[in-house]
Design a protein around this motif. Structure first.
Motif, mmCIF file in Angstrom:
data_model
loop_
_atom_site.group_PDB
_atom_site.id
_atom_site.type_symbol
_atom_site.label_atom_id
_atom_site.label_comp_id
_atom_site.label_asym_id
_atom_site.label_seq_id
_atom_site.Cartn_x
_atom_site.Cartn_y
_atom_site.Cartn_z
ATOM 1 N N MET A 1 14.849 19.452 3.821
ATOM 2 C CA MET A 1 13.428 19.700 4.009
ATOM 3 C C MET A 1 13.213 21.204 3.975
ATOM 4 S SD MET A 1 10.919 18.916 7.254
ATOM 5 C CE MET A 1 11.024 17.171 7.386
ATOM 6 N N THR A 2 12.210 21.626 3.269
ATOM 7 C CA THR A 2 11.848 23.030 3.225
ATOM 8 C C THR A 2 10.618 23.230 4.095
ATOM 9 O OG1 THR A 2 12.692 23.183 0.981
ATOM 10 C CG2 THR A 2 11.215 24.921 1.705
ATOM 11 N N ILE A 3 10.743 24.055 5.090
ATOM 12 C CA ILE A 3 9.667 24.255 6.066
ATOM 13 C C ILE A 3 9.137 25.679 5.957
ATOM 14 C CG2 ILE A 3 9.063 24.236 8.513
ATOM 15 C CD1 ILE A 3 11.425 22.293 8.926
ATOM 16 N N ASP A 4 7.835 25.789 5.723
ATOM 17 C CA ASP A 4 7.175 27.094 5.722
ATOM 18 C C ASP A 4 6.661 27.392 7.119
ATOM 19 O OD1 ASP A 4 7.533 27.615 3.030
ATOM 20 O OD2 ASP A 4 5.606 26.740 2.459
ATOM 21 N N VAL A 5 6.770 28.643 7.525
ATOM 22 C CA VAL A 5 6.266 29.084 8.825
ATOM 23 C C VAL A 5 5.375 30.294 8.597
ATOM 24 C CG1 VAL A 5 6.880 30.017 11.086
ATOM 25 C CG2 VAL A 5 8.338 28.291 10.021
ATOM 26 N N GLU A 6 4.157 30.224 9.115
ATOM 27 C CA GLU A 6 3.219 31.344 9.001
ATOM 28 C C GLU A 6 2.728 31.712 10.393
ATOM 29 O OE1 GLU A 6 -1.087 32.469 6.966
ATOM 30 O OE2 GLU A 6 -0.313 30.425 6.803
ATOM 31 N N PHE A 7 2.804 32.997 10.736
ATOM 32 C CA PHE A 7 2.300 33.472 12.018
ATOM 33 C C PHE A 7 0.822 33.781 11.886
ATOM 34 C CE2 PHE A 7 1.429 37.094 14.927
ATOM 35 C CZ PHE A 7 1.530 36.380 16.107
ATOM 36 N N LEU A 8 0.010 33.177 12.751
ATOM 37 C CA LEU A 8 -1.423 33.458 12.795
ATOM 38 C C LEU A 8 -1.688 34.249 14.069
ATOM 39 C CD1 LEU A 8 -2.659 29.939 11.674
ATOM 40 C CD2 LEU A 8 -2.337 31.977 10.274
ATOM 41 N N ASP A 9 -2.015 35.505 13.889
ATOM 42 C CA ASP A 9 -2.127 36.470 14.976
ATOM 43 C C ASP A 9 -3.472 36.362 15.687
ATOM 44 O OD1 ASP A 9 -1.968 38.697 16.611
ATOM 45 O OD2 ASP A 9 -1.401 40.059 14.989
ATOM 46 N N SER A 10 -3.440 36.261 17.006
ATOM 47 C CA SER A 10 -4.693 36.261 17.784
ATOM 48 C C SER A 10 -5.136 37.692 18.100
ATOM 49 C CB SER A 10 -4.516 35.478 19.088
ATOM 50 O OG SER A 10 -3.730 36.229 19.998
ATOM 51 N N GLY A 11 -4.232 38.649 17.886
ATOM 52 C CA GLY A 11 -4.554 40.047 18.165
ATOM 53 C C GLY A 11 -4.398 40.436 19.631
ATOM 54 N N ARG A 12 -3.896 39.516 20.445
ATOM 55 C CA ARG A 12 -3.729 39.801 21.879
ATOM 56 C C ARG A 12 -2.250 39.977 22.210
ATOM 57 N NH1 ARG A 12 -4.629 35.535 24.852
ATOM 58 N NH2 ARG A 12 -4.553 34.128 23.112
ATOM 59 N N TYR A 13 -1.988 40.645 23.313
ATOM 60 C CA TYR A 13 -0.632 40.797 23.833
ATOM 61 C C TYR A 13 -0.499 39.960 25.096
ATOM 62 C CZ TYR A 13 0.121 44.480 20.481
ATOM 63 O OH TYR A 13 0.263 45.164 19.304
ATOM 64 N N PRO A 14 0.709 39.530 25.435
ATOM 65 C CA PRO A 14 0.878 38.678 26.610
ATOM 66 C C PRO A 14 0.488 39.389 27.895
ATOM 67 C CG PRO A 14 3.020 39.334 25.738
ATOM 68 C CD PRO A 14 1.983 39.818 24.778
ATOM 69 N N LYS A 15 -0.107 38.617 28.811
ATOM 70 C CA LYS A 15 -0.483 39.147 30.121
ATOM 71 C C LYS A 15 0.423 38.617 31.218
ATOM 72 C CE LYS A 15 -5.324 39.709 28.924
ATOM 73 N NZ LYS A 15 -6.702 39.322 29.199
ATOM 74 N N GLU A 16 1.017 37.463 30.994
ATOM 75 C CA GLU A 16 1.888 36.831 31.991
ATOM 76 C C GLU A 16 3.343 37.179 31.711
ATOM 77 O OE1 GLU A 16 0.539 35.207 34.548
ATOM 78 O OE2 GLU A 16 -1.422 35.609 33.665
ATOM 79 N N LYS A 17 4.168 37.120 32.743
ATOM 80 C CA LYS A 17 5.598 37.362 32.595
ATOM 81 C C LYS A 17 6.255 36.151 31.940
ATOM 82 C CE LYS A 17 6.018 40.561 36.385
ATOM 83 N NZ LYS A 17 6.729 40.937 37.588
ATOM 84 N N PRO A 18 7.356 36.371 31.199
ATOM 85 C CA PRO A 18 8.048 35.249 30.575
ATOM 86 C C PRO A 18 8.762 34.378 31.601
ATOM 87 C CG PRO A 18 9.220 37.294 30.155
ATOM 88 C CD PRO A 18 7.941 37.655 30.858
ATOM 89 N N ASP A 19 9.016 33.149 31.228
ATOM 90 C CA ASP A 19 9.770 32.215 32.065
ATOM 91 C C ASP A 19 11.239 32.646 32.060
ATOM 92 O OD1 ASP A 19 11.168 30.086 33.189
ATOM 93 O OD2 ASP A 19 9.944 28.565 32.194
ATOM 94 N N PRO A 20 11.804 33.024 33.200
ATOM 95 C CA PRO A 20 13.192 33.499 33.232
ATOM 96 C C PRO A 20 14.216 32.420 32.867
ATOM 97 C CG PRO A 20 12.328 33.301 35.452
ATOM 98 C CD PRO A 20 11.188 33.054 34.522
ATOM 99 N N ALA A 21 13.806 31.161 32.859
ATOM 100 C CA ALA A 21 14.727 30.075 32.493
ATOM 101 C C ALA A 21 15.024 30.075 30.993
ATOM 102 C CB ALA A 21 14.148 28.730 32.912
ATOM 103 N N PHE A 22 14.223 30.795 30.196
ATOM 104 C CA PHE A 22 14.410 30.806 28.735
ATOM 105 C C PHE A 22 14.435 32.240 28.211
ATOM 106 C CE2 PHE A 22 12.268 26.854 29.832
ATOM 107 C CZ PHE A 22 13.128 25.927 29.262
#
Length: 89
Positions: A1-22
């Protein structure tokens, strides 16, 4: 399977901290509720540049989905997709 991935930018930066479990991202399984589904897996660009989503589409079977991302270490790093064979629902 050939899968295309396109990033669609909201123009915002994260405000919350990342989940330390990942700290290295987390895999996303879109076929988890589909018993005995054929699947394909693809790595995603990780981490995403900013908040937004990845639009993913299989060029073979036409399955498509959107995965939200936040530009953090806990963003999805891999996607497993079900195969929508031609002629099936």
């Amino acid at each position: 399977m050939t899968i295309d991935v396109e990033f669609l930018d909201s123009g915002r930066y994260p405000k919350e901290k990342p989940d330390p479990a990942f700290p290295n991202g987390k895999p996303i399984n879109l076929a988890v509720d589909i018993p005995l589904a054929r699947t394909c897996t693809r790595n995603l660009p990780h981490p995403a540049p900013r908040c937004g989503l990845y639009a993913i589409r299989c060029k073979v079977c036409g399955f498509s989905a959107a995965i939200t991302v936040a530009g953090r270490p806990d963003d999805p790093n891999m996607v497993t997709m079900p195969c929508k064979l031609k002629g099936e629902g």
